[in-house]
Design a protein around this motif. Structure first.
Motif, mmCIF file in Angstrom:
data_model
loop_
_atom_site.group_PDB
_atom_site.id
_atom_site.type_symbol
_atom_site.label_atom_id
_atom_site.label_comp_id
_atom_site.label_asym_id
_atom_site.label_seq_id
_atom_site.Cartn_x
_atom_site.Cartn_y
_atom_site.Cartn_z
ATOM 1 N N THR A 55 58.459 43.700 -26.811
ATOM 2 C CA THR A 55 57.175 43.867 -26.138
ATOM 3 C C THR A 55 56.675 45.303 -26.239
ATOM 4 O O THR A 55 55.471 45.559 -26.234
ATOM 5 C CB THR A 55 57.282 43.487 -24.644
ATOM 6 N N SER A 56 57.611 46.241 -26.321
ATOM 7 C CA SER A 56 57.281 47.677 -26.332
ATOM 8 C C SER A 56 56.448 48.050 -25.114
ATOM 9 O O SER A 56 55.454 48.787 -25.211
ATOM 10 C CB SER A 56 56.533 48.053 -27.619
ATOM 11 N N SER A 57 56.824 47.537 -23.972
ATOM 12 C CA SER A 57 56.095 47.845 -22.741
ATOM 13 C C SER A 57 56.292 49.309 -22.367
ATOM 14 O O SER A 57 57.423 49.789 -22.288
ATOM 15 C CB SER A 57 56.567 46.960 -21.590
ATOM 16 N N PRO A 58 55.215 50.035 -22.098
ATOM 17 C CA PRO A 58 55.350 51.445 -21.725
ATOM 18 C C PRO A 58 55.951 51.656 -20.349
ATOM 19 O O PRO A 58 56.278 52.779 -19.990
ATOM 20 C CB PRO A 58 53.904 51.962 -21.773
ATOM 21 N N ILE A 59 56.116 50.581 -19.562
ATOM 22 C CA ILE A 59 56.725 50.727 -18.238
ATOM 23 C C ILE A 59 58.146 50.176 -18.189
ATOM 24 O O ILE A 59 58.732 50.059 -17.112
ATOM 25 C CB ILE A 59 55.863 50.052 -17.149
ATOM 26 N N SER A 60 58.705 49.838 -19.324
ATOM 27 C CA SER A 60 60.054 49.260 -19.335
ATOM 28 C C SER A 60 61.072 50.191 -18.706
ATOM 29 O O SER A 60 62.025 49.749 -18.052
ATOM 30 C CB SER A 60 60.479 48.896 -20.759
ATOM 31 N N GLY A 61 60.881 51.513 -18.857
ATOM 32 C CA GLY A 61 61.809 52.466 -18.281
ATOM 33 C C GLY A 61 61.850 52.417 -16.764
ATOM 34 O O GLY A 61 62.859 52.790 -16.151
ATOM 35 N N ASP A 62 60.767 51.951 -16.147
ATOM 36 C CA ASP A 62 60.747 51.832 -14.689
ATOM 37 C C ASP A 62 61.710 50.764 -14.187
ATOM 38 O O ASP A 62 62.056 50.742 -13.004
ATOM 39 C CB ASP A 62 59.335 51.480 -14.203
ATOM 40 N N TYR A 63 62.111 49.879 -15.081
ATOM 41 C CA TYR A 63 62.980 48.762 -14.711
ATOM 42 C C TYR A 63 64.317 48.826 -15.440
ATOM 43 O O TYR A 63 64.979 47.813 -15.642
ATOM 44 C CB TYR A 63 62.259 47.437 -14.997
ATOM 45 N N ALA A 64 64.715 50.050 -15.812
ATOM 46 C CA ALA A 64 65.959 50.233 -16.571
ATOM 47 C C ALA A 64 67.179 49.774 -15.789
ATOM 48 O O ALA A 64 68.207 49.435 -16.379
ATOM 49 C CB ALA A 64 66.109 51.696 -16.964
ATOM 50 N N ALA A 65 67.078 49.748 -14.465
ATOM 51 C CA ALA A 65 68.213 49.332 -13.636
ATOM 52 C C ALA A 65 68.418 47.825 -13.636
ATOM 53 O O ALA A 65 69.470 47.338 -13.211
ATOM 54 C CB ALA A 65 68.017 49.812 -12.199
ATOM 55 N N VAL A 66 67.433 47.070 -14.112
ATOM 56 C CA VAL A 66 67.495 45.604 -14.042
ATOM 57 C C VAL A 66 68.328 45.053 -15.197
ATOM 58 O O VAL A 66 68.015 45.272 -16.368
ATOM 59 C CB VAL A 66 66.082 44.987 -14.067
ATOM 60 N N GLU A 67 69.383 44.334 -14.850
ATOM 61 C CA GLU A 67 70.209 43.690 -15.871
ATOM 62 C C GLU A 67 69.616 42.351 -16.274
ATOM 63 O O GLU A 67 69.537 42.019 -17.452
ATOM 64 C CB GLU A 67 71.624 43.495 -15.343
ATOM 65 N N LYS A 68 69.186 41.575 -15.281
ATOM 66 C CA LYS A 68 68.536 40.304 -15.574
ATOM 67 C C LYS A 68 67.739 39.841 -14.362
ATOM 68 O O LYS A 68 67.960 40.284 -13.236
ATOM 69 C CB LYS A 68 69.552 39.233 -15.974
ATOM 70 N N VAL A 69 66.784 38.951 -14.624
ATOM 71 C CA VAL A 69 66.000 38.306 -13.571
ATOM 72 C C VAL A 69 66.171 36.809 -13.761
ATOM 73 O O VAL A 69 66.005 36.288 -14.870
ATOM 74 C CB VAL A 69 64.515 38.695 -13.655
ATOM 75 N N SER A 70 66.524 36.120 -12.696
ATOM 76 C CA SER A 70 66.804 34.686 -12.816
ATOM 77 C C SER A 70 66.082 33.898 -11.720
ATOM 78 O O SER A 70 65.621 34.455 -10.723
ATOM 79 C CB SER A 70 68.312 34.422 -12.735
ATOM 80 N N ALA A 71 65.999 32.571 -11.947
ATOM 81 C CA ALA A 71 65.301 31.671 -11.034
ATOM 82 C C ALA A 71 66.226 30.516 -10.649
ATOM 83 O O ALA A 71 66.238 29.472 -11.314
ATOM 84 C CB ALA A 71 64.031 31.146 -11.695
ATOM 85 N N PRO A 72 67.007 30.671 -9.578
ATOM 86 C CA PRO A 72 67.905 29.592 -9.146
ATOM 87 C C PRO A 72 67.159 28.303 -8.802
ATOM 88 O O PRO A 72 67.686 27.211 -8.985
ATOM 89 C CB PRO A 72 68.594 30.168 -7.909
ATOM 90 N N ASP A 73 65.933 28.455 -8.296
ATOM 91 C CA ASP A 73 65.090 27.283 -8.033
ATOM 92 C C ASP A 73 63.640 27.729 -8.120
ATOM 93 O O ASP A 73 63.347 28.892 -8.407
ATOM 94 C CB ASP A 73 65.402 26.648 -6.672
ATOM 95 N N ALA A 74 62.714 26.819 -7.862
ATOM 96 C CA ALA A 74 61.294 27.075 -8.101
ATOM 97 C C ALA A 74 60.708 28.172 -7.222
ATOM 98 O O ALA A 74 59.673 28.760 -7.564
ATOM 99 C CB ALA A 74 60.493 25.788 -7.919
ATOM 100 N N THR A 103 62.799 30.751 -5.718
ATOM 101 C CA THR A 103 63.742 31.860 -5.549
ATOM 102 C C THR A 103 63.835 32.697 -6.824
ATOM 103 O O THR A 103 63.956 32.156 -7.927
ATOM 104 C CB THR A 103 65.143 31.337 -5.183
ATOM 105 N N VAL A 104 63.759 34.000 -6.648
ATOM 106 C CA VAL A 104 63.876 34.942 -7.761
ATOM 107 C C VAL A 104 64.970 35.936 -7.428
ATOM 108 O O VAL A 104 64.976 36.529 -6.346
ATOM 109 C CB VAL A 104 62.555 35.700 -8.001
ATOM 110 N N GLU A 105 65.906 36.119 -8.365
ATOM 111 C CA GLU A 105 67.008 37.062 -8.165
ATOM 112 C C GLU A 105 66.968 38.166 -9.219
ATOM 113 O O GLU A 105 66.925 37.887 -10.423
ATOM 114 C CB GLU A 105 68.361 36.348 -8.240
ATOM 115 N N PHE A 106 66.973 39.392 -8.738
ATOM 116 C CA PHE A 106 67.108 40.550 -9.616
ATOM 117 C C PHE A 106 68.565 41.001 -9.555
ATOM 118 O O PHE A 106 69.066 41.357 -8.484
ATOM 119 C CB PHE A 106 66.211 41.699 -9.150
ATOM 120 N N THR A 107 69.246 40.977 -10.690
ATOM 121 C CA THR A 107 70.606 41.498 -10.779
ATOM 122 C C THR A 107 70.529 42.871 -11.431
ATOM 123 O O THR A 107 69.967 43.027 -12.527
ATOM 124 C CB THR A 107 71.499 40.569 -11.615
ATOM 125 N N LEU A 108 71.062 43.877 -10.742
ATOM 126 C CA LEU A 108 70.922 45.254 -11.189
ATOM 127 C C LEU A 108 72.218 45.800 -11.790
ATOM 128 O O LEU A 108 73.309 45.394 -11.401
ATOM 129 C CB LEU A 108 70.496 46.141 -10.015
#
Length: 522
Positions: free
Chosen positions: A129-148, A150-155
Motif C-alpha cells: 500500500t505504501s501508506s505514509p502513516i504505516s509507521g504510526d502503527y508499527a507496534a501492531v502485529e495483527k488485527v483480527s475479527a473474532p466475530d462481527a 469484535t476487533v482485536e489489536f495484537t501488539l
C-alpha cells in the motif's frame, strides 16, 4: 512523501484581508455562491492529496466522510465513535479489544462489521500500500475479527498511544472507489472538482444524528489574497486567517472571529550535512540572535507565544528546561561565534576557514506568514554576522533542496508526543520527504523516542520525552520560533461551535471538526 507535503501545506494560513466587497449574509445564512443558499462553504488553503484514510487522509479525525473507532473531543479526550465503548486492554498492554456500535451502516447501505476495521488497518500496514502513516502503527502485529462486532489489536509491544491512533477513518472491506469514497461519517461524498472544491451532502441516516448543515463545500484557494477576497465578498462562509488579517474582520456584522490555542509551531529546520548549517555553533548562535517575542508581538499581533521546542508548554509533556525568555541576545550569539572561530569579515558576515556564515532559508512562496517570519529571522541573524538568503518557492521546488537548504516549517500536535516527533527526529526517518528532511541522527534521541513509544509506564514515557526535548534543544536541530493561535472567521450565527486545541494539520478539523453538530442561531 506526498502526505507530508500536504500536512506542511495545509498550515499555509497567512492571508492579507481586505474590506468586504458586498454586504455580509444575514446571521445563520450561508454564502450566496458555490452551490446555492443552503450550502455552507469552507475555504481551505490547500487541496487534499486524496480522500483515503488508508493513505493518511484525516488520520487524526476531522473527516466529514469517515468515522474512526474513537473520536477526539474538544478537550482532546477520546470518546467512542464506531466503537460502542472504550476498548479493553490486557494486563501486559499487548492486546486491545474493541466492540463495535450496533446499527451503523456505510453510505451505500452496507452494515459496518469488524471485517471492515481489519481491512482498513491491514491495508495501512501492508507494504504494498505504501501508506505514509504505516509507521504510526508499527507496534501492531495483527488485527483480527473474532466475530462481527469484535476487533482485536495484537501488539508487538505495549504501545500507549494506540487508542489515540484509532481515530483513523474506517473504509469498507475491499476498499473505496477514489472517484466516490464511501464511509460512515456525517456527510456523503457528492463531487470533487480538482483544483476547485469538494461537495458533500448530509448523511440523513447518520448514527450520530443528521447534520443541520445539509450541503457542505470545501473549496480550495491556495492564494492567500484570493481566499481573503472571497471571504470578504461572501463567497466563503468560513476560513482560517492569520491573526493580523483576522483583526480586520472583527466587529463586522454577520462575521465572528474565533481564536483557538494550538500546538502548531513554526520553526527553521537546519540540514545537518552542509558545513554551515551542520555546525551546531552556527545553529545555537542563530537561535540566540532571534527575537521570538518581537515576532509574537508584531507578526502574530499577540496571538501566539515564543517556541523553544516541538512540545507545547500548554501540555503536560512539556519540559520546562527547554524554555527561554523569547528575547534576542545578540551579544551572546557573537561571543559564541567568536569563541568557535567564526570571525566578522569586512562586509560584516562572519567566516571560518574561508567559509562564510551564510545559508539559504526557503519558505513556501504563497505563505505570507512564513515569509514574514523568515524575513524577521534573517534580519536578526544579520546583526550577529550570519547571512541568510531567502528563497520563496513552491513545495515541488522546496522538497528536493531540503537536505542542503534550511526551511521554514510547521508541525505540532497537542496529543501524544509520539505524534510527529518520531517521524521528524528518529534517524530511521532521515530523508523521507518532509520527515526528518535535514538527515538528523543522534543515537540518544533515537533511544529516547523508542523508549517513549514502547513503554506502558507514563512516568517512564514522560522522562523519555523530557530527555528527548533537552537533546534536540542542545543540538538546536531546529530553531523553534512561535506557537500559533489558529484564527477562524465564520459567517452567521451558530450554536454548537466548540473551541479546541488545534494540531498543525487542520483538514476539516480544528473548529470545523464538529460542523455536523452546528445549528443555526446562537
Amino acid at each position: 512523501m506526498r502526505l507530508a507535503r500536504h500536512l506542511a501545506a495545509l498550515s499555509a494560513l497567512s492571508v492579507i484581508a481586505v474590506t468586504a466587497c458586498s454586504a455580509p449574509s444575514a446571521p445563520g445564512a450561508p454564502a450566496a455562491s458555490e452551490g446555492g443558499d443552503d450550502t455552507f462553504v469552507i475555504g481551505l488553503s490547500s487541496e487534499f492529496e486524496n480522500l483515503s484514510p488508508v493513505l493518511g487522509y484525516a488520520a487524526d479525525g476531522g473527516s466529514m466522510i469517515f468515522d474512526g473507532l474513537m473520536a477526539r473531543q474538544p478537550d482532546l479526550s477520546l470518546r467512542p465513535a464506531l466503537a460502542e465503548a472504550a476498548p479493553v486492554t490486557s494486563a501486559d498492554g499487548k492486546k486491545v479489544t474493541f466492540t463495535l456500535r450496533e446499527g451503523v451502516a456505510f453510505h451505500d447501505g452496507r452494515p459496518l462489521t469488524s471485517k471492515d476495521v481489519v481491512y482498513t488497518y491491514t491495508s495501512v500496514l501492508d507494504p504494498k500500500t505504501s501508506s505514509p502513516i504505516s509507521g504510526d502503527y508499527a507496534a501492531v502485529e495483527k488485527v483480527s475479527a473474532p466475530d462481527a462486532r469484535t476487533v482485536e489489536f495484537t501488539l508487538k509491544y505495549a504501545y500507549a498511544p494506540l487508542v489515540q491512533r484509532t481515530t483513523l477513518g474506517i473504509v469498507p472491506d475491499g476498499g473505496i472507489d477514489p472517484a466516490k469514497p464511501v464511509g460512515t461519517g456525517p456527510y456523503t461524498f457528492t463531487q470533487w472538482t480538482p483544483g476547485d472544491k469538494i461537495a458533500l451532502a448530509a448523511n440523513e441516516k447518520y448514527w450520530g444524528g443528521a447534520p443541520a448543515v445539509k450541503k457542505l463545500v470545501v473549496a480550495f484557494a491556495p492564494d492567500d489574497n484570493v481566499r481573503s477576497t472571497r471571504l470578504a465578498a461572501g463567497e466563503f462562509d468560513a476560513t482560517v486567517l492569520p491573526p493580523k488579517a483576522a483583526k480586520r474582520f472583527e466587529g463586522q456584522q454577520g462575521l465572528t472571529v474565533h481564536k483557538q490555542e494550538s500546538a502548531d509551531y513554526r520553526g527553521i529546520m537546519f540540514p545537518s550535512q552542509p558545513k554551515v548549517t551542520g555546525d551546531p555553533v552556527i545553529r545555537r548562535a542563530f537561535s540566540l540572535a532571534v527575537d521570538r517575542q518581537a515576532m509574537v508581538d508584531s507578526i502574530l499581533a499577540g496571538a501566539g507565544k515564543p517556541a523553544f521546542g516541538p512540545i507545547s508548554p500548554d501540555t503536560a509533556w512539556h519540559n520546562p528546561e527547554v524554555a527561554g525568555n523569547g528575547r534576542a541576545d545578540t551579544a551572546a550569539a557573537g561571543k559564541l561565534l567568536d569563541e568557535a572561530g567564526w570571525k566578522p569579515g569586512a562586509d560584516g558576515v562572519r567566516a571560518k576557514d574561508g567559509v562564510k556564515a551564510a545559508f539559504t532559508l526557503m519558505y513556501p512562496a504563497g505563505d505570507s506568514l512564513r515569509k514574514e517570519l523568515s524575513l524577521a529571522a534573517a534580519s536578526d541573524a544579520k546583526k550577529a554576522g550570519i547571512q541568510v538568503e531567502l528563497a520563496g518557492l513552491d513545495w515541488d521546488a522546496i522538497e528536493p533542496r531540503m537536505a542542503k537548504d534550511a526551511l521554514m516549517m510547521g508541525y505540532g500536535s497537542p496529543n501524544d508526543p509520539d505524534y510527529i516527533n518520531y517521524d521528524l527526529f528518529h534517524s530511521s526517518r532521515a530523508g523521507q520527504g518532509f520527515f526528518n528532511p535535514g538527515h538528523y541522527r543522534n543515537p540518544k534521541v533515537d533511544q529516547a523516542l523508542v523508549k517513549g513509544r514502547e513503554s506502558a509506564d507514563e512516568a517512564v514515557r514522560k522522562q523519555a520525552y523530557a530527555e528527548f526535548q533537552k537533546l534536540i534543544r542542545d543540538d538546536e536541530v531546529w530553531t523553534y520560533l512561535v506557537f500559533l493561535q489558529h484564527v477562524y472567521v465564520v459567517r452567521g450565527s451558530w450554536s454548537g461551535i466548540r473551541p479546541s486545541v488545534d494540531a498543525h494539520e487542520h483538514a476539516t478539523g480544528g473548529l470545523f471538526r464538529d460542523i455536523h453538530t452546528w445549528k443555526p442561531g446562537a
